[in-house]
Write an enzyme that holds these catalytic residues in place. Sequence first.
Site, PDB file in Angstrom:
ATOM      1  CD  GLN A  63      -3.069  -4.285   6.853  1.00  0.00           C
ATOM      2  OE1 GLN A  63      -3.022  -3.413   6.068  1.00  0.00           O
ATOM      3  NE2 GLN A  63      -3.556  -5.364   6.681  1.00  0.00           N
ATOM      4  CG  ASP A 105      -9.096   0.178   5.617  1.00  0.00           C
ATOM      5  OD1 ASP A 105      -9.162  -0.001   4.482  1.00  0.00           O
ATOM      6  OD2 ASP A 105      -8.644  -0.288   6.558  1.00  0.00           O
ATOM      7  CE  LYS A 137      -3.543  -2.422   2.340  1.00  0.00           C
ATOM      8  NZ  LYS A 137      -4.124  -2.737   3.701  1.00  0.00           N
TER       9      LYS A 137
END
Length: 257
Positions: free
Chosen positions: A58, A81, A15
Amino acid sequence: LANDNPASRAYVSTKSKVAKECGFITFDSTLRNFSKEELVKEIEKYNRDPKVDGILLQLPLPQGFAANEFIDRINAEKDVDGLHPYNQGLLMRGEGLLRPCTPLGVMRLIDLALMKEEVSELSRISRANLAGKVVAVIGRSILVGKPVAQLLLEQGATVLQLHSKSPRIEALCSGADIVVAAAGSPGLVKASWVKDGAVVIDVGINRTDKGKLTGDVAYEEVSKKCSAITPVPGGVGPMTVAMLMSNTLLAYKNNAM
Ligand code: NAD
């Protein structure tokens, strides 16, 4: 990055690399042996920083850390997200800017399969008309299964939300025009589960004993029957990263207004 999981490290590194290719500045934080208070402090530091438009925590977190407790601390306008309850609530209403990345990637792949269009323009809005289509979604997590079902409903699909407690999964699945497999169960979806010409989207990422990545779909046998199928690795994964970048750009534009 708040865990020692090698897969998480690899995801964060991909990412960051793609973000740099997009021209974004990344501020990577790796926490080790930290308390809950320290994790909250780290999130709040980025919440306050006007240079930061997107925050990605994460998952999974270490044992004893409930992910939702920390996701809830992320500023909803920086929640790239799309997992903050405010953004998930807007999704339920058919509104909202920041939607979960993997479900957005799944919708984009369905568009590409049904509309046979080039990937030239990365549209955020699903364009395929799914009215009259039956879609089997295997999985009901808040990360994938539930939001995918929500996005499919928005496009007019008839959604069968299947999960570990569902009866007759094979029979229900084999009547679907589109199958989205997000169970985390290697090779679960066999050729007999899929009707001729169906579109199959494999979200699963599973690691075999030999360390090889494999999806939830028995690719070899299913690919002979369906009209389109995504590989693992190389299908939903990269599209999820693309959608994360798209969300980050949107958050930047929104925060700049
Ligand atoms: P999860 O474990 O939270 O949820 C799995 C869901 O599948 C549950 O709702 C469960 O009821 C259902 N399920 C499990 N086994 C089943 C079975 N045998 N039959 C029917 N239903 C079953 O997992 P998740 O976070 O939703 O992720 C699902 C998979 O997708 C995992 O393999 C994960 O690694 C992968 N994933 C991939 C990406 C990507 O970018 N490609 C992103 C997120 C998750």
